[in-house]
Design a protein around this motif. Structure first.
Motif, PDB file in Angstrom:
ATOM      1  N   ASP A  14       1.252  19.472   2.964  1.00 61.25           N
ATOM      2  CA  ASP A  14       0.771  17.989   3.075  1.00 61.25           C
ATOM      3  C   ASP A  14       0.570  17.402   1.640  1.00 61.25           C
ATOM      4  O   ASP A  14      -0.363  18.039   0.977  1.00 61.25           O
ATOM      5  N   PHE A  15       0.864  16.155   1.649  1.00 66.50           N
ATOM      6  CA  PHE A  15       0.433  15.489   0.461  1.00 66.50           C
ATOM      7  C   PHE A  15       0.104  13.936   0.864  1.00 66.50           C
ATOM      8  O   PHE A  15       0.210  13.705   1.901  1.00 66.50           O
ATOM      9  N   GLN A  16      -0.652  13.504   0.024  1.00 70.17           N
ATOM     10  CA  GLN A  16      -1.407  12.136   0.079  1.00 70.17           C
ATOM     11  C   GLN A  16      -0.532  10.948  -0.378  1.00 70.17           C
ATOM     12  O   GLN A  16      -0.224  10.983  -1.458  1.00 70.17           O
ATOM     13  N   LEU A  17      -0.017  10.253   0.636  1.00 67.54           N
ATOM     14  CA  LEU A  17       0.481   8.729   0.295  1.00 67.54           C
ATOM     15  C   LEU A  17      -0.707   7.748   0.368  1.00 67.54           C
ATOM     16  O   LEU A  17      -1.310   7.183   1.285  1.00 67.54           O
ATOM     17  N   TYR A  18      -0.663   7.060  -0.881  1.00 62.92           N
ATOM     18  CA  TYR A  18      -1.755   5.819  -1.087  1.00 62.92           C
ATOM     19  C   TYR A  18      -1.070   4.553  -1.030  1.00 62.92           C
ATOM     20  O   TYR A  18      -0.180   4.343  -1.644  1.00 62.92           O
ATOM     21  N   LEU A  19      -1.491   3.844  -0.385  1.00 68.57           N
ATOM     22  CA  LEU A  19      -1.300   2.134  -0.277  1.00 68.57           C
ATOM     23  C   LEU A  19      -2.302   1.160  -0.858  1.00 68.57           C
ATOM     24  O   LEU A  19      -3.551   1.588  -0.421  1.00 68.57           O
ATOM     25  N   ARG A  20      -2.004   0.387  -1.639  1.00 70.77           N
ATOM     26  CA  ARG A  20      -3.011  -0.542  -2.193  1.00 70.77           C
ATOM     27  C   ARG A  20      -2.207  -1.740  -2.245  1.00 70.77           C
ATOM     28  O   ARG A  20      -1.041  -2.034  -2.710  1.00 70.77           O
ATOM     29  N   ALA A  21      -3.259  -3.133  -2.256  1.00 71.84           N
ATOM     30  CA  ALA A  21      -2.619  -4.441  -2.338  1.00 71.84           C
ATOM     31  C   ALA A  21      -3.251  -4.873  -3.345  1.00 71.84           C
ATOM     32  O   ALA A  21      -4.354  -5.151  -3.672  1.00 71.84           O
ATOM     33  N   PHE A  22      -2.459  -5.759  -4.260  1.00 73.00           N
ATOM     34  CA  PHE A  22      -2.772  -6.406  -5.218  1.00 73.00           C
ATOM     35  C   PHE A  22      -2.656  -7.932  -5.033  1.00 73.00           C
ATOM     36  O   PHE A  22      -1.344  -8.342  -5.536  1.00 73.00           O
ATOM     37  N   GLY A  23      -3.632  -8.718  -4.616  1.00 72.95           N
ATOM     38  CA  GLY A  23      -3.087  -9.926  -4.303  1.00 72.95           C
ATOM     39  C   GLY A  23      -2.460  -9.881  -2.989  1.00 72.95           C
ATOM     40  O   GLY A  23      -2.328  -8.712  -2.329  1.00 72.95           O
ATOM     41  N   ASP A  24      -1.743 -10.914  -2.376  1.00 73.00           N
ATOM     42  CA  ASP A  24      -1.106 -11.224  -1.260  1.00 73.00           C
ATOM     43  C   ASP A  24       0.386 -10.964  -1.543  1.00 73.00           C
ATOM     44  O   ASP A  24       1.314 -11.245  -0.556  1.00 73.00           O
ATOM     45  N   LYS A  25       0.898 -10.662  -2.711  1.00 70.57           N
ATOM     46  CA  LYS A  25       2.243 -10.319  -2.918  1.00 70.57           C
ATOM     47  C   LYS A  25       3.097  -9.099  -3.423  1.00 70.57           C
ATOM     48  O   LYS A  25       4.110  -8.773  -3.461  1.00 70.57           O
ATOM     49  N   ILE A  26       1.906  -8.084  -3.689  1.00 71.44           N
ATOM     50  CA  ILE A  26       2.267  -6.889  -4.270  1.00 71.44           C
ATOM     51  C   ILE A  26       1.456  -5.872  -3.470  1.00 71.44           C
ATOM     52  O   ILE A  26       0.594  -5.899  -3.243  1.00 71.44           O
ATOM     53  N   GLU A  31      -6.749  -8.296   4.380  1.00 71.56           N
ATOM     54  CA  GLU A  31      -8.193  -8.513   4.846  1.00 71.56           C
ATOM     55  C   GLU A  31      -7.874 -10.190   5.600  1.00 71.56           C
ATOM     56  O   GLU A  31      -8.911 -10.438   6.540  1.00 71.56           O
ATOM     57  N   LYS A  32      -6.591 -10.602   5.386  1.00 72.59           N
ATOM     58  CA  LYS A  32      -6.247 -11.746   6.457  1.00 72.59           C
ATOM     59  C   LYS A  32      -5.663 -11.486   7.448  1.00 72.59           C
ATOM     60  O   LYS A  32      -5.185 -12.249   8.316  1.00 72.59           O
ATOM     61  N   GLY A  33      -5.312 -10.047   8.043  1.00 73.97           N
ATOM     62  CA  GLY A  33      -4.881  -9.605   9.203  1.00 73.97           C
ATOM     63  C   GLY A  33      -3.358  -9.604   8.936  1.00 73.97           C
ATOM     64  O   GLY A  33      -2.448  -9.412  10.073  1.00 73.97           O
ATOM     65  N   ILE A  34      -3.001  -9.867   7.955  1.00 75.54           N
ATOM     66  CA  ILE A  34      -1.354  -9.882   7.549  1.00 75.54           C
ATOM     67  C   ILE A  34      -0.941  -8.279   7.400  1.00 75.54           C
ATOM     68  O   ILE A  34      -1.263  -7.440   6.865  1.00 75.54           O
ATOM     69  N   ILE A  35       0.243  -7.862   8.150  1.00 76.58           N
ATOM     70  CA  ILE A  35       0.909  -6.648   8.097  1.00 76.58           C
ATOM     71  C   ILE A  35       1.431  -6.392   6.708  1.00 76.58           C
ATOM     72  O   ILE A  35       2.203  -7.255   6.397  1.00 76.58           O
ATOM     73  N   ARG A  36       1.040  -5.475   5.980  1.00 75.50           N
ATOM     74  CA  ARG A  36       1.615  -5.142   4.800  1.00 75.50           C
ATOM     75  C   ARG A  36       2.533  -3.743   4.870  1.00 75.50           C
ATOM     76  O   ARG A  36       3.182  -3.470   3.787  1.00 75.50           O
ATOM     77  N   ALA A  37       2.487  -3.039   5.829  1.00 78.89           N
ATOM     78  CA  ALA A  37       3.221  -1.682   6.001  1.00 78.89           C
ATOM     79  C   ALA A  37       3.006  -1.520   7.336  1.00 78.89           C
ATOM     80  O   ALA A  37       2.193  -1.473   8.222  1.00 78.89           O
ATOM     81  N   ILE A  38       4.152  -0.625   8.038  1.00 77.89           N
ATOM     82  CA  ILE A  38       4.329  -0.170   9.420  1.00 77.89           C
ATOM     83  C   ILE A  38       4.831   1.195   9.179  1.00 77.89           C
ATOM     84  O   ILE A  38       6.028   1.407   8.583  1.00 77.89           O
ATOM     85  N   PHE A  39       4.216   2.221   9.808  1.00 75.52           N
ATOM     86  CA  PHE A  39       4.828   3.592   9.871  1.00 75.52           C
ATOM     87  C   PHE A  39       5.238   3.845  11.171  1.00 75.52           C
ATOM     88  O   PHE A  39       4.362   3.808  12.368  1.00 75.52           O
ATOM     89  N   PRO A  68       5.513  -6.268   0.971  1.00 73.52           N
ATOM     90  CA  PRO A  68       4.491  -6.566   0.288  1.00 73.52           C
ATOM     91  C   PRO A  68       3.925  -8.124   0.205  1.00 73.52           C
ATOM     92  O   PRO A  68       2.728  -8.247  -0.346  1.00 73.52           O
ATOM     93  N   ASP A  69       4.678  -8.817   0.913  1.00 71.68           N
ATOM     94  CA  ASP A  69       4.188 -10.050   1.074  1.00 71.68           C
ATOM     95  C   ASP A  69       3.854 -10.464   2.517  1.00 71.68           C
ATOM     96  O   ASP A  69       3.784 -11.748   2.920  1.00 71.68           O
ATOM     97  N   GLY A  70       3.894  -9.302   3.298  1.00 70.54           N
ATOM     98  CA  GLY A  70       3.921  -9.849   4.672  1.00 70.54           C
ATOM     99  C   GLY A  70       4.899 -10.260   5.363  1.00 70.54           C
ATOM    100  O   GLY A  70       4.970 -10.577   6.694  1.00 70.54           O
ATOM    101  N   LYS A  71       5.910 -10.669   4.664  1.00 71.76           N
ATOM    102  CA  LYS A  71       7.114 -11.249   5.335  1.00 71.76           C
ATOM    103  C   LYS A  71       8.341 -10.356   4.851  1.00 71.76           C
ATOM    104  O   LYS A  71       9.373 -10.143   5.880  1.00 71.76           O
ATOM    105  N   LYS A  72       8.677  -9.919   3.645  1.00 70.29           N
ATOM    106  CA  LYS A  72       9.902  -9.357   3.440  1.00 70.29           C
ATOM    107  C   LYS A  72       9.748  -8.024   3.689  1.00 70.29           C
ATOM    108  O   LYS A  72       8.962  -6.984   3.508  1.00 70.29           O
ATOM    109  N   GLU A  73      10.673  -7.471   4.696  1.00 71.22           N
ATOM    110  CA  GLU A  73      10.830  -5.885   5.164  1.00 71.22           C
ATOM    111  C   GLU A  73      11.531  -5.271   4.159  1.00 71.22           C
ATOM    112  O   GLU A  73      12.788  -5.522   3.729  1.00 71.22           O
ATOM    113  N   ILE A  74      10.864  -4.143   3.563  1.00 72.16           N
ATOM    114  CA  ILE A  74      11.614  -3.201   2.578  1.00 72.16           C
ATOM    115  C   ILE A  74      11.545  -1.791   3.335  1.00 72.16           C
ATOM    116  O   ILE A  74      10.256  -1.273   3.215  1.00 72.16           O
ATOM    117  N   LYS A  75      12.698  -1.401   3.894  1.00 72.06           N
ATOM    118  CA  LYS A  75      12.663  -0.273   4.907  1.00 72.06           C
ATOM    119  C   LYS A  75      13.049   1.054   4.003  1.00 72.06           C
ATOM    120  O   LYS A  75      14.008   1.108   3.371  1.00 72.06           O
TER     121      LYS A  75
END
Length: 754
Positions: A68-80, A123-131, A158-165
């Protein structure tokens, strides 16, 4: 490249001759995450990895427990969105590559657990990642093959719109993978390399990754991101690798590392972009935005913006390899003034030391008996002095013993201490260790003495490679090699700004963050049409990698076929001059004569174009200001202004010069070329002819005195209305504006002093 029948193994450089890998290397693949939790402002997931059998096909080795390893997600503003995983290694929070803008604040993420997927929201309720935790839908009718192996299925927004799969199932059948979602290679039971793959669409295009001397769309290419002496501008080697790419799907990816990397841009698999980093850490910033310029802006918010170079730096620079004496330099500078060639900078390359190429940071006392007087006299004549040096120390250099005793330079593991020659760091005894603060200050003091004489710029040549068989104070050489250019240029830039008042260097190597320390030039191009074309390609991709200011050696650095002595053709000299006039900075340099009066058949044309350059300086300054606050470079690929025009993602021999000029250099002796005019109304800069864009101009002809250049109709172009010898004579309050409309009849008719 040795191609096998195992594409992913080929990408990983994994040897399928298992007798060589037994007990040494194993591949581990990411499976579905098993836990999710809050981690400060971010979210952390537990991701199990399954070891694969040591075989020529992929299959799980069930005899080995998952890790097991830890995958971290962080958001810098609403685009990154920052996605990080450290395999028993700490992820860098602070690094020389990052200069995160104050306004780019980290925001809080949370998560929601649903039946078959986990959603990460801001914090705006915008989805930034889906597993996605579901299993693939199967209509079972055959048991000839095993079921698909469990795989991590993730979508980053990253911006709540563009899906990077993430490429969860890029395969022919389960045991034949073309790409793998997320994996690491273990060597001697320790994680050593990490790979991740993102889905690529069939028509997706890619640009950036640094100074690429190839076509605009990088799809179908694989690059090793390892800084090297490019040895020209027509091969895969490059001085400036930048671990950033921009996709036509309107996202950017910055891999935060200085380790050697490999990027496969839909090459090993047309379905995937694949990244391989040679350290057990993966730290990526994904950027989602509306257009390429905004993506570039966000990238610069992460890694830093440049400052505007001083006015004098935009004038003409004159150099060759090399000038050897005060008398020679004075004769050249006086003759250019006498023959009415405006110029601002005289550059002394390798010959100002006691011995050519033996860098000791001191003038030859016989050929330059009074350096301060020499520099002062030139300044009185409107010339500023730039000096060449390098970051390597020869065994017979005056500073060698001091540098060795104080460990200011790398300490070679081998006992061999080499002397100095040319064209390779390996010909020198050691590399200045910029990871050591005392060495940085020692180096700055070497430059400080020169700058206090009145020198205004240091050419920070080389720096693409370091001694890898050496020890450095605070970093392993394999991690320092790419980063070295940044530390080197930072030191020279800082001391130059401190003493001379202007922050500027003339630099060749590059890595993420180096754009903060302009100016960079394109390396040792051949004095040929191929060299000119390769230079432009490299400059366009560098501009798509965060760099705002860029130049090149006019009219090419070295001769062909005789490196030092081939004659530069007149038409190449003129056409490259025109290209230089429409570049952020213009410098003449090369292995033989470069002064325009040595080309009497064309010297009048060159003089005319130099005067046009000075007339354009108000416009160039205006556009330079933009690159310090936007994602735009001064010299721009067409796609930055026309991202919806597919043609513009393929054009690498034209460019925007600032907001208003469209430039198409002539790169042949026939004086013709095909030109693409994007949508808009364009006015020929030399004839005033108006034409509707969205078309090709085939076999467009331009006489030697002119160049295919168009300006947007209605543009207001600030220009300087008087002839000057140098920028010291300019009073920018005199700037006028020329309106590009139906009354505009071509620039030569509007500037009667040229």
């Amino acid at each position: 490249m040795k191609q096998t029948n195992h594409q992913f193994f080929d990408f990983l450089d994994f040897n399928t001759d298992l007798s060589l890998e037994e007990g040494v290397s194993r591949v581990w693949k990411a499976c579905k995450p098993t836990a999710i939790a809050q981690n400060g402002l971010g979210v952390v997931l537990t991701v199990p990895f399954q070891c694969q059998l040591l075989s020529n096909e992929f299959a799980p080795d069930k005899s080995i427990l998952r890790k097991d390893f830890q995958l971290y997600l962080r958001a810098f503003g609403d685009k990154i969105l920052r996605v990080s995983i450290g395999f028993e290694k700490e992820i860098m929070e602070v690094s020389p590559m990052l200069e995160i803008a104050a306004e780019l604040q980290e925001i809080k993420l949370s998560f929601e657990i649903k039946e078959e997927q986990w959603e990460v929201k801001d914090e705006k309720g915008i989805i930034r990642a889906i597993f996605d935790l579901s299993n693939p839908e199967i209509d079972h009718w055959s048991d000839l093959l095993t079921a698909p192996e469990e795989s991590m299925q993730a979508i980053f927004l990253p911006d709540g719109k563009k899906e990077i799969k993430v490429s969860a199932y890029d395969q022919f059948f389960p045991n034949r993978m073309d790409a793998m979602c997320l994996s690491f290679i273990e060597r001697y039971n320790e994680p050593a390399k990490v790979s991740i793959s993102f889905h690529a669409k069939p028509d997706e295009k890619f640009v950036g990754t640094g100074e690429r001397f190839c076509k605009m769309d990088l799809a179908g290419h694989t690059f090793q991101l390892k800084n090297q002496d490019g040895q020209g501008v027509n091969n895969k080697r490059t001085y400036k690798n930048i671990p950033f790419y921009l996709s036509s799907e309107m996202y950017g990816m910055f891999l935060h590392t200085s380790a050697y990397c490999k990027f496969s841009m839909a090459d090993f698999s047309t379905r995937s972009v694949q990244l391989l980093v040679e350290e057990p850490i993966l730290d990526i910033f994904l950027i989602g935005e509306e257009n390429p310029e905004k993506i570039m802006f966000r990238y610069k918010q992460l890694t830093g913006f440049p400052t505007v170079p001083p006015l004098w730096s935009y004038g003409v620079w004159m150099s060759r390899m090399t000038y050897f004496s005060e008398d020679e330099v004075n004769e050249i500078c006086d003759r250019m003034r006498a023959e009415d060639f405006p110029c601002d900078v005289i550059h002394l390359d390798t010959g100002w030391f006691k011995t050519d190429w033996l860098c000791e940071w001191k003038f030859n006392p016989e050929r330059f008996p009074d350096p301060k007087r020499f520099v002062s006299r030139l300044k009185d004549n409107g010339y500023r002095v730039s000096l060449w040096q390098m970051p390597y120390i020869a065994a017979d250099a005056e500073q060698f013993e001091e540098a060795k005793a104080n460990k200011y330079m790398s300490i070679l593991d081998s006992k061999k201490e080499q002397g100095g020659s040319n064209f390779s760091n390996l010909d020198y005894a050691g590399t200045i260790d910029f990871t050591y603060p005392k060495a940085v200050e020692w180096y700055k003091n070497l430059l400080r003495e020169l700058l206090e004489m009145g020198v205004v710029c240091i050419k920070t040549d080389f720096g693409e490679e370091i001694h890898l068989d050496a020890k450095y104070h605070n970093m392993a050489p394999e991690l320092l090699n790419n980063l070295y250019a940044l530390l080197y240029q930072k030191a020279a830039f800082e001391v130059t700004k401190e003493v001379a008042g202007d922050g500027v260097v003339w630099a060749r190597a590059g890595w993420a963050g180096c754009q903060r320390y302009p100016i960079h030039w394109g390396g040792d191009a051949a004095a040929s049409w191929d060299g000119m074309a390769g230079s432009l390609k490299g400059g366009l991709h560098l501009g798509l990698s965060g760099f705002g200011f860029w130049s090149h050696d006019v009219p090419g650095f070295h001769g062909v076929p005789n490196f030092m002595n081939s004659v530069v053709p007149d038409d190449l000299y003129v056409r490259w001059t025109q290209f230089g006039v429409f570049t952020s900075h213009i410098r003449y340099h090369g292995t033989s004569k470069r002064e325009p009066y040595h080309y009497p058949n064309i010297s009048d044309i060159v003089r005319k174009w130099w005067k046009l350059r000075y007339a354009l300086l108000p416009y160039i300054l205006e556009q330079s200001e933009l690159t310090t606050t936007t994602g735009y470079p001064v010299l721009r690929a067409l796609l930055l202004h026309h991202p919806a025009d597919k043609m513009c993602w393929h054009i690498d021999d034209q460019y925007y010069f600032g907001d208003d000029f469209l430039v198409a250099p002539i790169m042949n002796s026939e004086n013709t070329r095909d030109v693409y005019l994007p949508e808009g109304i364009w006015v020929n800069f030399f004839t005033g002819e108006i034409i509707q864009g969205g078309c090709w101009l085939n076999n467009f002809e331009a006489v030697m005195e002119e160049m295919p250049v168009w300006v947007k109709k209605g543009a207001l172009i600030p220009m300087y209305p008087e002839a000057v010898n140098c920028t010291d004579e300019m009073d920018l309050q005199k700037t006028i504006s020329i309106t590009i409309d139906a009354n505009f009849k071509g620039i030569w008719k509007h500037l009667n002093f040229i």
